[in-house]
Design an enzyme around this catalytic site. Structure first.
Site, PDB file in Angstrom:
ATOM      1  N   SER A   6       0.880  -1.099  -0.070  1.00 20.44           N
ATOM      2  CA  SER A   6       0.110  -0.075  -0.094  1.00 20.44           C
ATOM      3  C   SER A   6       0.863   1.343  -0.154  1.00 20.44           C
ATOM      4  O   SER A   6       1.736   1.534   1.097  1.00 20.44           O
ATOM      5  CB  SER A   6      -0.730   0.034   1.291  1.00 20.44           C
ATOM      6  OG  SER A   6      -1.542   1.165   1.345  1.00 20.44           O
ATOM      7  N   LYS A  62      -1.279  -0.935  -4.378  1.00 19.89           N
ATOM      8  CA  LYS A  62      -2.530  -0.213  -3.900  1.00 19.89           C
ATOM      9  C   LYS A  62      -1.957   1.362  -3.669  1.00 19.89           C
ATOM     10  O   LYS A  62      -0.864   1.434  -2.952  1.00 19.89           O
ATOM     11  CB  LYS A  62      -2.981  -0.762  -2.511  1.00 19.89           C
ATOM     12  CG  LYS A  62      -3.903   0.012  -1.555  1.00 19.89           C
ATOM     13  CD  LYS A  62      -4.528  -0.793  -0.902  1.00 19.89           C
ATOM     14  CE  LYS A  62      -4.852   0.098   0.535  1.00 19.89           C
ATOM     15  NZ  LYS A  62      -5.554  -0.906   1.553  1.00 19.89           N
ATOM     16  N   LYS A  72      -3.310   5.364  -2.595  1.00 19.91           N
ATOM     17  CA  LYS A  72      -4.069   6.031  -1.736  1.00 19.91           C
ATOM     18  C   LYS A  72      -4.792   7.062  -2.613  1.00 19.91           C
ATOM     19  O   LYS A  72      -3.969   7.744  -3.486  1.00 19.91           O
ATOM     20  CB  LYS A  72      -3.591   6.503  -0.633  1.00 19.91           C
ATOM     21  CG  LYS A  72      -3.293   5.373   0.526  1.00 19.91           C
ATOM     22  CD  LYS A  72      -4.322   4.750   0.984  1.00 19.91           C
ATOM     23  CE  LYS A  72      -4.049   3.604   2.306  1.00 19.91           C
ATOM     24  NZ  LYS A  72      -5.256   3.261   2.970  1.00 19.91           N
ATOM     25  N   ASP A 129      -7.395   3.145  -2.930  1.00 21.42           N
ATOM     26  CA  ASP A 129      -7.981   3.007  -1.421  1.00 21.42           C
ATOM     27  C   ASP A 129      -8.389   4.443  -1.177  1.00 21.42           C
ATOM     28  O   ASP A 129      -7.519   5.511  -1.091  1.00 21.42           O
ATOM     29  CB  ASP A 129      -7.129   2.430  -0.457  1.00 21.42           C
ATOM     30  CG  ASP A 129      -7.845   2.313   0.977  1.00 21.42           C
ATOM     31  OD1 ASP A 129      -9.046   3.009   1.024  1.00 21.42           O
ATOM     32  OD2 ASP A 129      -7.279   1.842   1.729  1.00 21.42           O
ATOM     33  N   GLU A 147     -11.212   0.668  -2.956  1.00 18.27           N
ATOM     34  CA  GLU A 147     -11.372   0.178  -1.563  1.00 18.27           C
ATOM     35  C   GLU A 147     -12.007   1.645  -0.577  1.00 18.27           C
ATOM     36  O   GLU A 147     -11.880   2.752  -0.981  1.00 18.27           O
ATOM     37  CB  GLU A 147     -10.146   0.081  -0.870  1.00 18.27           C
ATOM     38  CG  GLU A 147     -10.276  -0.496   0.663  1.00 18.27           C
ATOM     39  CD  GLU A 147      -8.975  -0.989   1.163  1.00 18.27           C
ATOM     40  OE1 GLU A 147      -8.008  -1.235   0.258  1.00 18.27           O
ATOM     41  OE2 GLU A 147      -8.778  -0.896   2.330  1.00 18.27           O
ATOM     42  N   ASP A 189     -13.925  -1.611   3.517  1.00 21.84           N
ATOM     43  CA  ASP A 189     -13.085  -1.714   4.643  1.00 21.84           C
ATOM     44  C   ASP A 189     -13.592  -1.154   5.773  1.00 21.84           C
ATOM     45  O   ASP A 189     -14.244  -1.859   6.921  1.00 21.84           O
ATOM     46  CB  ASP A 189     -11.562  -0.710   4.271  1.00 21.84           C
ATOM     47  CG  ASP A 189     -10.394  -0.682   5.350  1.00 21.84           C
ATOM     48  OD1 ASP A 189     -10.759  -1.300   6.446  1.00 21.84           O
ATOM     49  OD2 ASP A 189      -9.534  -0.306   5.029  1.00 21.84           O
ATOM     50  N   LYS A 205      -9.858  -7.081   8.667  1.00 20.25           N
ATOM     51  CA  LYS A 205      -8.950  -6.659   9.350  1.00 20.25           C
ATOM     52  C   LYS A 205      -9.244  -7.095  10.726  1.00 20.25           C
ATOM     53  O   LYS A 205     -10.318  -6.733  11.211  1.00 20.25           O
ATOM     54  CB  LYS A 205      -8.457  -5.056   9.470  1.00 20.25           C
ATOM     55  CG  LYS A 205      -7.939  -4.387   8.226  1.00 20.25           C
ATOM     56  CD  LYS A 205      -7.827  -3.094   8.313  1.00 20.25           C
ATOM     57  CE  LYS A 205      -7.316  -2.261   6.889  1.00 20.25           C
ATOM     58  NZ  LYS A 205      -7.288  -0.966   7.318  1.00 20.25           N
ATOM     59  N   GLY A 211      -4.202  -4.269   6.308  1.00 21.24           N
ATOM     60  CA  GLY A 211      -3.076  -3.930   7.118  1.00 21.24           C
ATOM     61  C   GLY A 211      -3.393  -2.717   7.911  1.00 21.24           C
ATOM     62  O   GLY A 211      -4.113  -1.942   7.282  1.00 21.24           O
TER      63      GLY A 211
END
Ligand code: OSB
Ligand code: MG
Length: 373
Positions: free
Chosen positions: A138, A163, A165, A190, A215, A240, A264, A292
């Site tokens: 990420s 991934k 952000k 995400d 996400e 998430d 998670k 994570g």
């Protein structure tokens, strides 16, 4: 056989991230870690990790609220009676509303002690089968040249997917630029809840870039707008923040709010609940993967064990220790070989907590003892 915990030690560690991590919410340079150690009557130890941050930006919990809930409610509940199986703790802790990260930290430590007492790995105790798990990275928000460099590095290290952000104004152009350089890389984004339905056109524009999933684009507590958005998007939505329990997952599946679920352990209140969500998603053919929280070694070890369950079919966000820390506090550190982590077969979490490394970072600690009689 049962586990009767008579001592719990809480430690507050201050960890320094190798490089700052920026999400739609803000930047983290340090990462506090709440380490939970439980000891049973025969001296068997178990380790858990609280994953709340210092500020409540991701969920409502913080490291301080976690400590408070553990000290005032959860540790006394654990001391009340022996544990025959860690699955019992979900019910025992249910008299405390939510506070899932606090519950997960203590439950995880008991799971480790339970596995050790039974002489099996945490993975086997959970019913895991895989001997290795696939992982991705990420990558936080940062100048595009840095992102491209980080992607190149991650691919060279064999990571199975990337991934990044995103946030409003930092999305379509960035994805287009990445696709220009890496047309075929397994890529996802995400948003950590940074959009609303008003942004639907911008989110639909992401459909052109063959993303594996988007996400958590919308509100942390929403499943209704996500369903509306999913009906208008080709790209799968992965939830998430919106999924904090089995019931949340059930409702999201029913409403078609997502096509993928990120699990998670901390967010859902522990390994038992994580397993229940895994089983539910398996029944409904909803792929899951293990998210994570920039964990230290103990949290990382728990995530690896969870991801050995059969329905974890997409790469985890569990990168190598060296992706985050100059030196993790477990031995050996978590390493990634061609995008895979080999699951350690030793009893419990399979990694040793290095007390020298722990103490070096401990800001405060407290010992709780069960009173007899
Ligand atoms: O939303 O998945 C998330 C990190 C902190 C809080 C939330 C998230 C993340 C990550 C990084 O994406 C996952 C990791 O590398 O541990
Ligand atoms: Mg996320």
């Amino acid at each position: 056989m049962f586990v009767q915990i008579h001592t719990v030690i809480l430690r507050y560690l201050q960890m320094e991230l190798k490089s700052p991590f920026t999400t739609s919410f803000g930047t983290m340079k340090t990462r506090p870690v709440l380490l939970v150690e439980v000891v049973d009557e025969d001296g068997v130890c178990g380790w858990g990790e609280g994953v709340a941050f210092s500020a409540p930006w991701y969920t409502e919990e913080t490291i301080e609220t976690t400590w408070h809930m553990l000290e005032t409610f959860l540790i006394p509940l654990l001391f009340q009676a022996p544990v025959y199986h860690p699955d019992e703790l979900r019910d025992r802790f249910s008299i405390v509303r939510r506070n899932y990260m606090a519950k997960a930290a203590l439950e995880g430590a008991v799971w480790d002690a339970f596995a050790k007492r039974h002489g099996v790995s945490l993975s086997s105790a959970l019913g895991g089968e895989k001997k290795e798990v696939e992982v991705g990275v990420s990558i936080g928000i940062q100048p595009i040249t840095n992102i491209l460099k980080r992607i190149e590095q991650a691919l060279a290290e064999g990571y199975k997917r990337i991934k990044i952000k995103i946030k409003p104004g930092w999305d379509v152009d960035v994805v287009r630029e990445i696709r220009h350089h890496f047309p075929d890389v397994p890529l996802m984004v995400d948003a950590n809840s940074a959009y609303s339905l008003r942004d639907i056109d911008r989110l639909k524009a992401l459909d052109d870039y063959e993303l594996l999933m988007i996400e958590q684009p919308l509100a942390v507590d929403d499943i209704v707008d996500h369903a509306k958005l999913q009906a208008n998007l080709n790209t799968p939505i992965c939830l998430d923040e919106s999924i904090c329990s089995y019931e949340d997952a059930k409702r999201a599946i029913e409403l078609k709010s997502c096509r993928v679920v990120n699990i998670k352990i901390g967010r859902v209140g522990g390994l038992t609940e994580a397993k229940r969500i895994h089983d539910l998603c398996q029944q409904h053919h909803i792929p899951v993967w293990c998210g994570g929280m920039l964990e230290g070694g103990v949290g990382r070890a728990h995530s690896i064990a969870l991801a050995t369950l059969p329905h974890f079919s997409l790469p985890s966000d569990t990168a190598a220790s060296a992706n985050y820390w100059e030196r993790d506090f477990i031995d050996p550190e978590v390493t990634v070989d061609n995008g895979r982590i080999f699951v350690r077969q030793q009893i419990g979490i399979g990694y040793t907590v290095n007390l020298t490394e722990v103490e070096r970072r401990t800001v405060r600690s407290k010992i709780y003892k069960r009173s007899r009689g």
